[in-house]
Design an enzyme around this catalytic site. Structure first.
Site, PDB file in Angstrom:
ATOM      1  N   SER B  45       0.875  -1.162   0.000  1.00 55.12           N
ATOM      2  CA  SER B  45       0.000   0.000   0.000  1.00 55.12           C
ATOM      3  C   SER B  45       0.914   1.214   0.000  1.00 55.12           C
ATOM      4  O   SER B  45       1.754   1.361   0.902  1.00 55.12           O
ATOM      5  CB  SER B  45      -0.900  -0.020   1.236  1.00 55.12           C
ATOM      6  OG  SER B  45      -1.898   0.968   1.112  1.00 55.12           O
ATOM      7  N   GLU B  46       0.782   2.082  -1.009  1.00 55.82           N
ATOM      8  CA  GLU B  46       1.824   3.083  -1.227  1.00 55.82           C
ATOM      9  C   GLU B  46       1.878   4.175  -0.162  1.00 55.82           C
ATOM     10  O   GLU B  46       2.817   4.967  -0.147  1.00 55.82           O
ATOM     11  CB  GLU B  46       1.713   3.690  -2.631  1.00 55.82           C
ATOM     12  CG  GLU B  46       0.466   4.513  -2.912  1.00 55.82           C
ATOM     13  CD  GLU B  46      -0.633   3.697  -3.579  1.00 55.82           C
ATOM     14  OE1 GLU B  46      -0.663   2.469  -3.368  1.00 55.82           O
ATOM     15  OE2 GLU B  46      -1.471   4.290  -4.288  1.00 55.82           O
ATOM     16  N   ASN B  47       0.899   4.208   0.736  1.00 50.54           N
ATOM     17  CA  ASN B  47       1.005   5.136   1.859  1.00 50.54           C
ATOM     18  C   ASN B  47       1.958   4.632   2.939  1.00 50.54           C
ATOM     19  O   ASN B  47       2.122   5.292   3.967  1.00 50.54           O
ATOM     20  CB  ASN B  47      -0.374   5.438   2.456  1.00 50.54           C
ATOM     21  CG  ASN B  47      -1.151   4.203   2.815  1.00 50.54           C
ATOM     22  OD1 ASN B  47      -1.168   3.218   2.078  1.00 50.54           O
ATOM     23  ND2 ASN B  47      -1.798   4.221   3.966  1.00 50.54           N
ATOM     24  N   SER B  87       8.542   4.381   0.480  1.00 46.72           N
ATOM     25  CA  SER B  87       7.528   3.638  -0.266  1.00 46.72           C
ATOM     26  C   SER B  87       7.671   3.867  -1.771  1.00 46.72           C
ATOM     27  O   SER B  87       7.641   2.917  -2.571  1.00 46.72           O
ATOM     28  CB  SER B  87       6.139   4.078   0.199  1.00 46.72           C
ATOM     29  OG  SER B  87       5.142   3.364  -0.488  1.00 46.72           O
TER      30      SER B  87
END
Lengths: 234, 208
Positions: B45-47, B87
């Site tokens: 999850s790119e967060n 990330s």
């Protein structure tokens, strides 16, 4: 070295001025410096430029500063959740610079690391690349993006010691470390300030050198999209 | 019969191999997680998370634990957390094996448009431009045609691009196509859909 202040307003005292550039941590409503944003609202500082991934919702996060027309410009990757934001943007009251999310994070990290520009493949061939220097490396084209050097960073962490060493919790870390690095001065709000020596030095996420002022407070920590599964499926 | 959303997601899950680190977009791509079966897949999850788990049971939502769609989620035994710069470092650095994304348009040269429609409310590209520029394999999952019946697989995109020459494979309700030299190549058709039907619904050049 006294970094701990009694309130968000005290922690920001002397740092705010009209037209300033603020780098803010958070993703959506997760890990946002909600107490410091409220204090900036109360201070009434105007014509602010924010580098922040999102712009909050109408009544929380940066949204509260949009209601009071304190924001001049947003540098963000996604702003979909805020009706007042869209109204001000479409009427021309608010400037908006879209940055790809990773480019925004790297601009903050780079600025905080003394790197004024870097090349990235992100956005090549798109609107984002227009007007930017292009350069080929090893047969691939990259564009030049600039580091962010903000007047002030405002971030939210889970725990701190009184020297400003920070520990974040789960995905509330997000933009907070790079945002903290990118400002001349960084103010961090935390849920708990613990005694010096009680954080494991190997488990510090952001060293206190990046954090100049600290305030502890109660956080609302609003959830933007509450999604669940039924207990029997668990 | 063309594939439905779940069948498209199930077909997209076949793209994933044991050991892959994968980023799933919003919409049909999110459903892909339901079809990975026994494969050892780690979702990013790119967060700022690797090892994304399912939605929490009611009462166990944690405001500090959300995915890139801002939904409450859970962690797994393998989970790690990191900041947004790290990330996107792993995304831009080519460490993520595959991204499965939705799209408005894909062109025969692999151009992708999925972030804005001029004249309509623009919310932003989020992490989509970084993902398509950096991830090793970009798989688009979308309906073959829009609601007016027009092909979404075009000779050239009409909408502003998210990335240029970035798409590797397209999975639609009618079948699977690869972006190759000179155009799109049919990999397979959905059960009961003929190659002629797929060609008729496609504006992009189809090469043999």
């Amino acid at each position: 070295m006294k970094k701990v202040y009694g309130s968000a307003a005290e922690a920001l005292d002397g740092l705010l001025f009209d037209g300033m550039f603020i780098s803010a941590g958070g993703f959506g409503l997760c890990g946002i410096p909600e107490l410091l944003l409220q204090a900036i609202k109360e201070a009434g500082t105007k014509d602010l430029t924010f580098a922040s991934n999102n712009a909050g919702v109408d009544d929380f996060g940066i949204g509260i500063l949009l209601q009071t027309r304190q924001v001049k410009k947003m540098i963000s990757s996604y702003v979909g959740e805020n009706a007042e934001f869209m109204r001000q943007y479409l009427s021309g009251e608010l400037e908006l610079e879209f940055n790809p999310q990773g480019t925004l994070a790297e601009r903050m990290r780079a600025g905080g690391s003394g790197i004024p520009g870097f090349y990235t493949k992100t956005g090549v061939g798109t609107q984002i690349a227009e007007g930017k220097e292009h350069k080929d490396f090893d047969g691939e084209t990259y564009i030049l993006e600039r580091g962010i050097f903000a007047d002030l960073s405002i971030v939210k962490a889970w725990k701190a010691d009184d020297t400003g060493n920070l520990v974040f919790r789960k995905t509330a870390r997000n933009f907070n470390p790079p945002a903290a690095m990118s400002g001349k001065v960084c103010v961090a709000e935390v849920e708990e300030i613990v005694p010096r020596g009680s954080l494991d030095p190997d488990h510090i996420h952001l060293p206190g050198i990046y954090v100049h002022r600290l305030v502890q407070g109660e956080h609302e920590k609003r959830i933007e999209q509450r999604t669940t599964r039924k207990r029997e499926d668990a | 019969m063309p594939w439905d959303r779940n069948q498209m997601a199930a077909r997209a899950a076949e793209e994933l191999e044991d050991g892959m680190y994968v980023n799933l977009g919003i919409g049909i791509p999110t459903l892909v997680a339901n079809y990975v079966g026994d494969k050892d897949i780690t979702l990013q999850s790119e967060n700022g998370m690797l090892g994304m788990g399912p939605f929490p049971v009611e009462g166990e939502e944690d405001p500090d634990l959300i995915n890139a769609g801002k939904q409450t989620i859970t962690e797994l035994a393998r989970t790690s957390y990191f900041d947004s710069a790290t990330s996107f470092g792993m995304i831009r650095g080519g460490k993520i094996a595959a991204a499965i994304l939705g799209a408005m348009e894909v062109a025969e040269n692999g151009d992708l448009a999925n972030w804005m429609i001029p004249g309509k409310l623009v919310k932003g590209m989020g992490g989509a431009m970084d993902l398509v520029a950096g991830v090793k394999k970009v798989v688009v999952v979308m309906d073959h045609t829009n609601k007016h019946g027009d092909s979404k697989l075009l000779k050239a995109c009409t909408l502003p691009l998210t990335g240029k020459n970035v798409v590797n494979r397209i999975i639609t309700n009618l079948g699977v196509l690869d972006v190759v030299e000179g155009g799109l190549k049919i990999v397979e058709t959905a059960d009961g859909v003929t190659e002629d039907e797929l060609r008729a619904a496609t504006e992009a050049t189809i090469v043999n």
